[in-house]
Write a protein that holds these residues in place. Sequence first.
Motif, PDB file in Angstrom:
ATOM      1  N   GLY A   1      14.768  -6.330 -10.489  1.00 31.81           N
ATOM      2  CA  GLY A   1      14.878  -5.273 -11.492  1.00 31.81           C
ATOM      3  C   GLY A   1      15.701  -4.121 -10.958  1.00 31.81           C
TER       4      GLY A   1
ATOM      5  N   ALA B   1      11.921  -6.221 -13.422  1.00 33.09           N
ATOM      6  CA  ALA B   1      12.890  -6.904 -14.294  1.00 33.09           C
ATOM      7  C   ALA B   1      12.547  -6.660 -15.759  1.00 33.09           C
ATOM      8  CB  ALA B   1      12.919  -8.393 -13.987  1.00 33.09           C
TER       9      ALA B   1
ATOM     10  N   TRP C   1      11.359 -15.418  -9.375  1.00 35.49           N
ATOM     11  CA  TRP C   1      10.809 -14.150  -8.903  1.00 35.49           C
ATOM     12  C   TRP C   1      10.022 -14.306  -7.624  1.00 35.49           C
ATOM     13  CZ3 TRP C   1       9.424 -14.081 -14.518  1.00 35.49           C
ATOM     14  CH2 TRP C   1      10.259 -13.244 -15.239  1.00 35.49           C
TER      15      TRP C   1
ATOM     16  N   ILE D   1      15.557 -13.000  -9.111  1.00 36.31           N
ATOM     17  CA  ILE D   1      15.710 -12.007 -10.168  1.00 36.31           C
ATOM     18  C   ILE D   1      15.075 -10.701  -9.710  1.00 36.31           C
ATOM     19  CG2 ILE D   1      15.113 -11.427 -12.545  1.00 36.31           C
ATOM     20  CD1 ILE D   1      15.057 -14.472 -13.069  1.00 36.31           C
TER      21      ILE D   1
ATOM     22  N   ASN E   1      24.691  -6.392  -9.816  1.00 32.95           N
ATOM     23  CA  ASN E   1      24.099  -7.125 -10.923  1.00 32.95           C
ATOM     24  C   ASN E   1      25.130  -7.147 -12.025  1.00 32.95           C
ATOM     25  OD1 ASN E   1      22.235  -8.512 -12.373  1.00 32.95           O
ATOM     26  ND2 ASN E   1      21.031  -6.729 -12.954  1.00 32.95           N
TER      27      ASN E   1
END
Length: 87
Positions: free
Chosen positions: A54, A79, A33, A52, A14
């Motif tokens: 987390g 996220a 998502w 996306i 990331n």
Amino acid sequence: MGALDELKRLAAENPNQAVERSKQARQKVVGYWCSYIPQELMHAAGLFPYRIKGIGAHGTAKADVYMASVCNCSYPRAALEVALDGS
């Protein structure tokens, strides 16, 4: 390095190198998502779909305060947790 190892490495990064290459090629990147998003349509429109995640979230206690209990998808919760942690 095998293809599976490469995919694991990219998923853990990331920011993701594939996203950076797409940006350098002037391809628009669209974050999403939900797993029900039709990625094929994004590709057909010349977009680069990026799920996306987390990465680095160790729970969702902070995010749970802000998100409704009916939203049980772990991707946006994680996220938001990472964002609330400042990382």
